[in-house]
Write an enzyme that holds these catalytic residues in place. Structure first.
Site: not given
Ligand code: COA
Length: 724
Positions: A119, A139
């Site tokens: 966004e 989301e």
């Molecule tokens: N808010 C807070 N923490 C987040 C986060 C978020 N949106 N997305 C990831 N994290 C944290 C994870 O909890 C993890 O924390 P930890 O190391 O304490 O376990 C760390 O970031 C790494 O995440 P991980 O998923 O292992 O990394 P990755 O490189 O494999 O993938 C992303 C990165 C961003 C692609 C993946 O984490 C993801 O899809 N996140 C969710 C995105 C999301 O739902 N955003 C909110 C939309 S409303």
């Protein structure tokens, strides 16, 4: 995640100065820097506000470039902030100010730009991305809709139909799809987002390009803001299954774009977003996501070195053995599967081939990948071949004697350092280990059927197992895409131990008067895709019958026992596979019909025991089912079989079909209130004090006005303190 508070590594705190840098040719470079994923937490939002303010005030800035540092551009909103009031500024207001800037604003995305991250890029005037980028709106997976203007800008940029495709369902796309859709303007020529972004911004400035605001866009060739087109697209999507509340909200927000006024649309989005955010559904889905993150992180941080696992042996080519072999092969490992004779070995291979054919037909893998996976497979009847394997998993009949023999043989043929694992779902792994001269190498790997599909893996850790063996299994789980939860040794480990308890409570319910069909309906209404009796019919009633027979000798005679299920099994009614179970299955039909004969059998059982049937409402059914589950789960925690409530939630979400939007059984218990659950257990205990014995842990939590959520935090803090 807030960069000041929660960065685990010693990352220097970011200052607004690092956030904004101005180049000699007066391009403002704004860098998101909030490890690990640049989530847009409170501090990042404040920095962004400060940067925009300075750009607005400076006056002489020619262009703005937005980039992310580290692994990706931005992972979206900070999900750890959900559930509490979010301190300002809010992204929607920041993005609005950013979009209104008077000079071209460019976003160069690398790694990932998800949710609020994407966004932010939409509020920029131009977008480019490196080749590796993952773009999407996750989301709806959290029960939410985009709240930073995404529902208003995306349809204006791409047209309603394409926008809905991205906004619903949480699908991610890559850079080339983003380019084809018109979401990005160019794929960066280099992997360095800042270098690529600066080069692009300079090109824009050279050709005199000005701001190009997405709020003013009119779609790509498609009449985006046209009510008829939008209406048609919306009804097409709404016609799919029953839309979830968040899908309905996405549709409603997108529909606002057809009315033309951008700011009114943003207000609409805001109301819908806040409603979703305040819902129990989002609380549950966010909890489920945090539980998964926490379980994955706990597995990843174990200290010792993992033993390399490249070649896996499997003993037994039944459904389970073949499923396990398939998940290893799909992950690129070599597999040797041993069967007792040539026929069984050939049958295992056929099963494996069918499984890959189905995976290819469903698009889970290509035909080439399926071929490559099969080329790494060897089926044999020659047990000593397993000598070359780094890990051997036995998946033979659930009988201690049979398994012991397998372990004695493994002990003889396996190389030094090989890990020996059992896929038992209840037997004592420590006892099996004692049958080898290498107990420290023996562990339980409890896969769930079908093993190549189900994401859960219970890693059963007997006392005395070497820590590098445990670490190796966690590493393997990550490699094969499973979510691994450690479990202590007891009958049934975490999941099945708790399952035994609520199944028993369910059997009491039907003997006391509820029909199995009412129970199934009540639990479906609670959120399960299938009721408990439908599930038994699907997995096969013979499996739990064997477990009951196994326990018959040691069963406490004071404990109530319901024979109704045995009466069906004695008739050979094992469920779908035998055409009859609790339901009747017409030839080739997956869905069963209610069976009056089953109700007759049940009625005769009640008469035999002198029980007069009582009425149970759906609420009564759910309360008994959940109270039994939560009480057993509390015991599993108290005995240290599970480390934390989070782990139990993950086990039930991924192994037992617990409704995800409820967050898991422990989250459900907290939301309902532990004192109410305890009160239920005490009330039911007046009928059967033997079964309904409150767990001392639950009693303790209630006494201290504490929750399972508190326990999650205490254990996590304890583990961190121990590790530091
Ligand atoms: N808010 C807070 N923490 C987040 C986060 C978020 N949106 N997305 C990831 N994290 C944290 C994870 O909890 C993890 O924390 P930890 O190391 O304490 O376990 C760390 O970031 C790494 O995440 P991980 O998923 O292992 O990394 P990755 O490189 O494999 O993938 C992303 C990165 C961003 C692609 C993946 O984490 C993801 O899809 N996140 C969710 C995105 C999301 O739902 N955003 C909110 C939309 S409303």
């Amino acid at each position: 995640m807030d960069s000041m508070i929660s960065t685990r590594e010693a990352t220097p705190a970011q200052t607004p100065r690092d956030f904004l840098r101005i180049t000699a040719d007066r391009i403002a470079v704004v860098t998101l820097n909030n490890p690990p994923v640049n989530a847009l937490g409170a501090q990042s939002r404040r920095h962004l506000e400060e940067a925009i303010g300075r750009i607005e005030r400076t006056g002489r800035i020619r262009g703005v470039l937005l980039v992310g540092s580290g692994r990706g551009f931005a992972g979206g909103a900070d999900i750890k902030e959900f559930g509490a009031p979010r301190p300002g500024p809010q992204t929607r207001d920041l993005f609005d100010r950013l979009e209104r800037l008077a000079m071209p604003v460019v976003a160069c995305m690398h790694g990932f730009a998800l949710g609020g991250g994407l966004e932010l890029a939409l509020a920029a005037h131009y977008r480019l991305a490196t080749k590796d980028v993952r773009l999407g709106f996750p989301e709806t997976r959290l029960g939410l809709i985009p709240g930073g203007g995404g529902t208003q800008r995306l349809p204006r940029l791409l047209g309603v139909k394409r926008a809905l495709d991205l906004l619903l369902g949480g699908r991610e796309i890559d850079a080339s799809s983003g380019l084809a859709l018109g979401l990005i303007d160019e794929i960066a020529g280099t992997a360095d987002p800042e270098a690529a972004g600066l080069e692009y911004t300079r090109r824009l400035l050279e050709r005199g390009a000005g701001p190009r605001r997405t709020r003013d866009a009119r779609g790509l060739g498609e009449p985006a803001i046209d009510a008829a087109t939008a209406g048609a697209a919306l009804s097409r999507f709404a016609a799919d299954a029953a839309p979830t509340p968040e899908a309905r909200s996405v549709l409603e927000a997108v529909l606002a774009t057809t009315r033309g006024d951008f700011d009114a649309g943003i207000q609409k989005e805001r109301t819908l977003f806040e409603d979703c955010l305040a819902s129990d559904r989002t609380a549950g889905l966010v909890h489920a996501t945090l539980a998964e993150h926490s379980v994955r992180a706990a597995g990843a941080h174990s200290g010792a070195r993992a033993r390399p696992i490249k070649h896996v042996g499997v003993v037994g080519g039944g459904t389970m053995g073949v499923g396990i072999a398939a998940s290893m092969l799909e992950a690129g490992l070599a597999v040797t599967l041993v069967e007792r004779n040539d026929d069984a070995s050939a049958a295992a291979r056929v099963r494996l081939e069918e499984l890959f054919q189905r995976a290819a037909a469903h698009g889970r893998m290509t035909a080439v990948q399926a071929g490559a996976a099969l080329s790494r497979y060897v089926g044999t009847i020659d047990f000593p071949t397993l000598g070359a394997c780094d890990l051997v998993i036995e998946a033979v009949f659930e009988d201690m004697r049979v398994k012991r023999q397998v372990f004695e043989q493994l002990d003889r043929v396996c190389k030094t350092g090989a890990i020996l694992a059992t896929n038992t779902s209840f037997l004592d792994v420590g006892q099996l280990a004692a049958h080898t001269a290498r107990a420290a190498d023996v562990i339980g790997l409890h896969f769930f059927s079908p093993a190549h599909v189900m994401k859960l893996l219970e890693i059963v850790v007997p006392p005395g197992v070497a820590s590098d063996v445990v670490d190796s299994c966690f590493a393997l789980a990550r490699l094969i895409g499973k979510i691994a939860v450690p479990a202590g040794v007891c009958d049934g480990f975490i999941g099945n131990r708790i399952l035994y308890a609520y199944r028993e409570a369910t059997s009491f319910l039907v003997e006391d008067g509820a029909s199995p069909y009412t129970v199934d309906r009540a639990m479906r209404a609670f959120g399960y895709a299938m009721g408990p009796f439908e599930t038994v019919d699907l997995t096969g009633g013979d499996i739990s019958w064997a477990a009951r027979q196994r326990k018959a000798l040691t069963r406490d005679p004071r404990r109530r026992y319901v024979e109704f299920a045995d009466r069906l099994c004695e008739r050979g009614w094992f469920g779908r596979k035998s055409g009859r179970g609790y339901y009747r299955y017409a030839e080739g039909r997956r869905k069963g019909e209610e069976d009056p004969e089953v109700l007759d059998i049940l009625s005769r059982e009640r008469t035999r025991k002198g029980l007069r049937p009582r009425d149970f409402t759906d609420d009564d059914i759910v309360r008994r089912y959940m109270a039994a589950m939560i009480n057993a789960a509390s015991e599993v925690l108290r005995e240290g079989i599970a480390r934390r409530p989070y782990d139990i939630d993950v086990v039930f979400l991924h192994g037992y079909g617990f409704p995800r939007w409820r967050g898991g059984p422990m989250k459900y218990a907290d939301s309902r209130g532990l004192s109410r659950i305890l009160e239920d257990i005490r009330t039911f205990g007046r009928e059967d004090s033997e079964f309904w014995r409150p767990s001392p842990l639950l009693v303790d939590l209630v006494r201290h006005n504490s929750t399972f959520g508190d326990l999650n935090r205490t254990v996590a803090a304890g583990a961190q303190a121990a590790g530091s």
